[in-house]
Scaffold this active site. Structure first.
Site, short mmCIF file in Angstrom:
data_model
loop_
_atom_site.label_atom_id
_atom_site.label_comp_id
_atom_site.label_asym_id
_atom_site.label_seq_id
_atom_site.Cartn_x
_atom_site.Cartn_y
_atom_site.Cartn_z
N ASP A 192 0.85 -1.19 0.00
CA ASP A 192 0.00 0.00 0.00
C ASP A 192 0.88 1.24 0.00
O ASP A 192 2.12 1.15 0.00
CB ASP A 192 -0.94 -0.01 1.22
CG ASP A 192 -2.27 0.70 0.94
OD1 ASP A 192 -2.28 1.64 0.13
OD2 ASP A 192 -3.29 0.30 1.53
N HIS A 239 -13.06 -0.05 -6.62
CA HIS A 239 -14.09 1.00 -6.70
C HIS A 239 -13.52 2.41 -6.71
O HIS A 239 -14.23 3.36 -7.05
CB HIS A 239 -15.11 0.85 -5.57
CG HIS A 239 -14.54 0.98 -4.19
ND1 HIS A 239 -14.74 0.02 -3.21
CD2 HIS A 239 -13.80 1.95 -3.60
CE1 HIS A 239 -14.15 0.39 -2.10
NE2 HIS A 239 -13.57 1.57 -2.32
#
Length: 336
Positions: A192, A239
């Site tokens: 990340d 998303h």
């Protein structure tokens, strides 16, 4: 409430529902639940501890009592068992982080009409913000949600024989932790942004898994994913991207997997008609005001994206998850 069964009372209750929301957010932001778990307090005593105006605090305490989150006996308020469990910072099940994340989103939702007119975001993307408080509520809010949902997913996924998991966009690493707890022979890498590292390493250390879970920082849109894996977990990252960004992510995930490797994609999944379920439909609007191209996707769209990235044996797992969430599994061809 049926889709076509509205009454004026229903409509007005929906329109004014933010009053209760704001009362809850204020209670969490002031952290008034924590001292009230230690024992009942009068309003002046609590006001002194919190540095609040007694008159304003009394109104908030009475509203939270009416909502069923506090109790009142005489002039003293106390936290209910439910509030003690989920709204006190001292509780291991504290959900205040995700509630504060919702609080930080409210300003952009007030500008939803602007976002619809322009088709453009009205706030900075939360995952890239420099605001420390907003960042903490987002990262630890994802931890809050994952701690609720992971136990409903991980035991139902067979990772027997798989040794190395990629938790792509894994935030604090909550799912990597649950997968490693469920599978003693599994090691994981949480990949990340660099700003996520402090939250991830603190969380991994908290569960005593620093010897099996490693954090690597990078941007999986612009950078390459290092290492080889036999399973990849992509939870609620597609998303935030448009179709082009999703294609990049899935292509890179496929390239990082060994032949026969498994990818697991969790998203809030729309029906193919896109007019339900309710939460994914509303979540698409949250992506409208907060990202340049993000949205909720239908099962058909996610299946097509996975197929285009070279995955096969694509199917949705039969899991009952909250808020329209679902997990789609696929594999990399063994003969590639």
């Amino acid at each position: 409430m049926e889709k076509n069964g509205w009454t004026p009372a229903d409509l007005l209750q929906l329109s004014g529902g933010y009053w209760s929301t704001c009362a809850l957010h204020a209670g969490v932001k002031l952290d008034l639940f924590t001292p009230l778990t230690e024992g009942a307090l009068t309003t002046p005593a609590l006001a002194g501890r919190l540095g609040c105006d007694a008159r304003g605090l009394a109104m908030l305490l009475n509203a939270l009592t009416a909502m069923g989150l506090l109790t009142k006996e005489g002039e003293r308020h106390a936290a209910t068992p439910f509030a003690t469990r989920f709204l006190a910072r001292t509780s291991p099940e504290y959900l205040g982080h995700i509630i504060l994340h919702h609080h930080h989103l409210m300003a952009s939702w007030l500008r939803l009409a602007d976002g619809v007119r322009s088709g453009r975001p009205v706030r900075d993307q939360v995952s890239h913000t420099d605001d420390a408080a907003v960042r903490e509520s987002f990262e630890m809010g994802m931890f809050n949600l994952a701690m609720l949902v992971a136990p409903r997913i991980v035991p139902h996924i067979d990772l027997a024989g798989r040794r190395r998991l990629l938790d792509l966009g894994g935030s604090p690493g909550t799912y990597a932790i649950h997968f490693c707890q469920q599978n003693p022979g599994l090691a994981a890498v949480v990949y990340d942004l660099p700003s996520t590292r402090p939250f991830a390493e603190k969380t991994i250390d908290r569960f005593g898994l620093a010897d099996r879970i490693e954090f690597r920082d990078g941007d999986f849109i612009v950078g390459e994913i290092e290492g080889r894996y036999d399973v990849a977990w992509l939870s609620h990252i597609l998303h935030a991207e448009g179709a082009e960004g999703c294609a990049v992510i899935l292509r890179k995930a496929a390239a990082a997997l060994d032949p026969g490797g498994m990818v697991l994609v969790q998203e809030f999944i729309l029906d193919d008609s896109k007019d339900g379920p309710l939460f994914p439909a509303l979540f698409s609007l949250n992506m409208l005001v907060g990202t340049t191209a993000g949205q909720a996707y239908s099962q058909g769209e996610l299946t097509a994206m996975l197929a285009a990235a070279g995955f096969e044996e694509i199917r949705r797992l039969p899991l009952e998850l909250p808020n329209g969430a679902g997990v789609i599994v696929a594999t990399v061809p063994r003969g590639r």
